[in-house]
Write a protein that holds these residues in place. Sequence first.
Motif, PDB file in Angstrom:
ATOM      1  N   ILE A  80       0.722  -1.169  -0.202  1.00  0.00           N
ATOM      2  CA  ILE A  80       0.109   0.133  -0.009  1.00  0.00           C
ATOM      3  C   ILE A  80       0.877   1.281   0.171  1.00  0.00           C
ATOM      4  O   ILE A  80       0.724   2.217  -0.829  1.00  0.00           O
ATOM      5  CB  ILE A  80      -0.991  -0.063   1.177  1.00  0.00           C
ATOM      6  CG1 ILE A  80      -2.037  -1.195   1.073  1.00  0.00           C
ATOM      7  CG2 ILE A  80      -1.684   1.261   1.273  1.00  0.00           C
ATOM      8  CD1 ILE A  80      -2.588  -1.289   2.600  1.00  0.00           C
ATOM      9  N   ALA A  81       1.862   1.520   0.816  1.00  0.00           N
ATOM     10  CA  ALA A  81       2.728   2.375   0.932  1.00  0.00           C
ATOM     11  C   ALA A  81       3.401   2.638  -0.414  1.00  0.00           C
ATOM     12  O   ALA A  81       3.625   3.649  -0.899  1.00  0.00           O
ATOM     13  CB  ALA A  81       3.729   2.067   1.866  1.00  0.00           C
ATOM     14  N   MET A  82       4.136   1.327  -1.109  1.00  0.00           N
ATOM     15  CA  MET A  82       4.703   1.725  -2.202  1.00  0.00           C
ATOM     16  C   MET A  82       3.935   2.116  -3.463  1.00  0.00           C
ATOM     17  O   MET A  82       4.428   2.943  -4.153  1.00  0.00           O
ATOM     18  CB  MET A  82       5.343   0.292  -2.562  1.00  0.00           C
ATOM     19  CG  MET A  82       6.508  -0.181  -1.817  1.00  0.00           C
ATOM     20  SD  MET A  82       6.860  -1.745  -2.401  1.00  0.00           S
ATOM     21  CE  MET A  82       8.035  -2.054  -1.204  1.00  0.00           C
ATOM     22  N   GLN A  83       2.528   2.007  -3.291  1.00  0.00           N
ATOM     23  CA  GLN A  83       1.624   2.232  -4.495  1.00  0.00           C
ATOM     24  C   GLN A  83       1.614   3.721  -4.210  1.00  0.00           C
ATOM     25  O   GLN A  83       1.071   4.367  -5.388  1.00  0.00           O
ATOM     26  CB  GLN A  83       0.250   1.660  -4.353  1.00  0.00           C
ATOM     27  CG  GLN A  83       0.452  -0.038  -5.099  1.00  0.00           C
ATOM     28  CD  GLN A  83      -0.312  -0.792  -4.826  1.00  0.00           C
ATOM     29  OE1 GLN A  83      -1.398  -0.522  -4.238  1.00  0.00           O
ATOM     30  NE2 GLN A  83      -0.345  -2.059  -5.252  1.00  0.00           N
ATOM     31  N   LYS A  84       2.005   4.503  -3.179  1.00  0.00           N
ATOM     32  CA  LYS A  84       1.601   5.868  -3.181  1.00  0.00           C
ATOM     33  C   LYS A  84       2.959   6.591  -3.457  1.00  0.00           C
ATOM     34  O   LYS A  84       2.959   7.895  -3.745  1.00  0.00           O
ATOM     35  CB  LYS A  84       1.405   6.274  -1.464  1.00  0.00           C
ATOM     36  CG  LYS A  84      -0.059   6.127  -1.120  1.00  0.00           C
ATOM     37  CD  LYS A  84      -0.466   6.480   0.132  1.00  0.00           C
ATOM     38  CE  LYS A  84       0.388   7.000   1.003  1.00  0.00           C
ATOM     39  NZ  LYS A  84      -0.072   7.073   2.380  1.00  0.00           N
ATOM     40  N   ILE A  85       3.874   5.715  -3.915  1.00  0.00           N
ATOM     41  CA  ILE A  85       5.204   6.674  -4.384  1.00  0.00           C
ATOM     42  C   ILE A  85       4.983   7.111  -5.937  1.00  0.00           C
ATOM     43  O   ILE A  85       4.655   6.020  -6.628  1.00  0.00           O
ATOM     44  CB  ILE A  85       6.412   5.546  -4.635  1.00  0.00           C
ATOM     45  CG1 ILE A  85       6.499   4.991  -3.003  1.00  0.00           C
ATOM     46  CG2 ILE A  85       7.414   6.251  -4.951  1.00  0.00           C
ATOM     47  CD1 ILE A  85       7.691   3.963  -3.193  1.00  0.00           C
ATOM     48  N   PRO A  86       5.285   8.246  -6.018  1.00  0.00           N
ATOM     49  CA  PRO A  86       4.838   8.678  -7.659  1.00  0.00           C
ATOM     50  C   PRO A  86       5.886   8.117  -8.573  1.00  0.00           C
ATOM     51  O   PRO A  86       6.957   7.802  -8.348  1.00  0.00           O
ATOM     52  CB  PRO A  86       5.367  10.142  -7.475  1.00  0.00           C
ATOM     53  CG  PRO A  86       5.322  10.612  -6.029  1.00  0.00           C
ATOM     54  CD  PRO A  86       5.640   9.452  -5.279  1.00  0.00           C
TER      55      PRO A  86
END
Lengths: 295, 431
Positions: free
Chosen positions: A181-187
């Motif tokens: 989930i956190a990684m998917q927030k990285i632009p």
Amino acid sequence: MIKTFQNRRTAVLYIVPALLFILLFVFLPIILNLYNSLFRWNSFDAERTFVGLEYYGRLFKDPVFFTALKNNSLYAIASLVFQVGAGLIIAAILEDKLIRKFQPFFRTVFFLPSVISIAVVGLVWQLLYNPEVGLVNGVLKAIGQEEWARSWLGDSDVAIYAVVAVSQWQYTGYMVMLFLIAMQKIPNEYYEAAMIDGASKIKTFFHVTVPQIKEMILVGSVITVIGAFKVFDEVYVMTSGGPGRSTEVLGTMLYRSAFRNDEMGYASTIGTIVFVITLTLSLIQMKLGKSGQEV
Amino acid sequence: MKRKAGFILAVMLMMSLLVAGCSSSSSTKEEESGKVVLKFLHKWPQPEFAPYFEDVVKEFEKENPDIKIKMEAVADEPMKDKLRVILGGNEIPDVMFSWSGEFARKFVRAGAALDLTPYLNEDTAWKENFIPASLQPFVSDGKNYGIPLRFNGKFFVYNKKIFDKYNLQAPKTWDEFLQVLDTLKKGGETPIILGNQDPWPAIHYLTGLNQKLVPQDVRMKDYNPKTGEFTDPGYVKAMEMLADLNKKGYFMKNVNSSSHDMASQLFFAGKGAIFYLELEEFAEAEKNMKGNWGFFPMPAITDGKGNQNYITGAPDGFIVSSKTKHPKEAIKFLKFLTSKENALKLVKEIGWPSPIEGATNPDTALKEVAEGVDYMKKAEGMAEWLDTDVNAKVADVYLSNIQLLLDGSKTPEQVIKQVQKVAKQIQSEAD
């Protein structure tokens, strides 16, 4: 001027109920627990004897306490290595372009164990570890490693590793989910920039992914380490601290003192120590992570 | 308008909840309507046993329309914790399960159990109904605190086919017992089945061995938390004899990671020659082995210092809360539970040995169960379960070390040293 004052008063008014709740249900029990640890008492007898700090002295001379501390530390280290460390790597691999197509499948498979009730997990693994009919020894025999086969939960040298392994099996998938989930927030631009600069995948992982999800890694390690020191149910279901006292953790030791040996005071003492340990550890971790925001 | 009605409804709902929550427990309400509510906690939620209690309670309520029984049941292991927690609260059951011996005595010392002596003396017919040896373990300082429901003993059950194959007889002495085991071992059989994952089955061996090896008065002094020392060499000898059975390979493999249930399945399937079982499990043995089994009590130890005519076992039953508001009704219910009629029903329907004189006979019970109860009646005394007959902390040392004793990682001397240390600590706290 008057307006700010009024605003502040309203704000306080809004906070008061929550504050009262926290005082009543979090801080009061902690203080009461400390107070209770100074008495010899049990749950069914009204009589209490003041013993002062006697239980603290006894605790630090109790060999079981050190076994429990060692086991909890083992739990914490294993959880950091597998749930946070391996979890992070698995999440990064699943986020990779080549595998992303299959991500939902793997994500579900990895996540599945963490939604099963611990009682069920404990019983199932008890069966898997069974020396006669269990799958673990069966597989070892099938691949010709018969000398590795043993009575996993019945051998005091290996039982704690067997129990710790089940926890890793159960919760690594949960951590993978959080990291995903956190990684998917990285632009995506960051990755594109890294690619243009010619960074390898491993370099991208360390210089883009990890710094970007630093907060989540911190939260993950705080959760797992604190969880490792509060662990109770997995151990209780699978071995209840045995064989002998070899798999005892602080949680099972506390339970045994309170509800089997009728020493509520000693149990409160253990509770206080667990509180001190977890508080210290989380303070250290927050300090290392330099922040506790976005939790 | 509609919204307003909804709001009022919500407020009224909350108010009613609040009121319902405040009006103290439902029992007062029942009392107002003229009914006495008795809370009853027992230990048998299993589907094969629970219906018996439901039936008996229903029958009792029919005969006593002014009494209502609120029944609750939790299983064996959780009961040990539940009782301790529940007795500290305000919702104490009026009649509750307890083991006999020290387990009940600690509640007596805390003043949580009602003295039942006057009620027993008042109704001598009721008192005389019990086999005396079944009331005795519930006595503390000459007073009765518990009423037994079952009268349980422990016996070695053997597989007849295997015994016949080697021409073996039920042994009378420990030496004969060892010979039997040796013959079985040499013949390639598994001599004894034991599932010691939860360590109580091995503790049951030690219960009998301690009793047979340590002089009775010394043992009673040691089992009393105020005077316990555990310095008699018999305690070490008892553990040595148990560990020897394993060292010589008489127990099955992996005793510490097999559960008692799993062990039972192995024995019933004919995978071993001997299994240490309780009377209450005899019905299960008969169901699975259909006559292909016999039993004998723990053999006498020739040079043992204890009384060799004891049987390992104990009654379990009920105590009454000292805080009960309805002692008379509680006693009435206990009398009903232990009436000859219900005892016969207990024996017939669930095959348990009853402490009521004559209830467990060959007509009502399995032949072997009746014989087992006869053994106990003829015995000079009972060796009560070690894990409920000594202080909980001493029991804990035994329970947690017996697995290590069996796998050889601790010696009997090491274990007994720890027992002595804990016993000393308990003594200092008792003063």
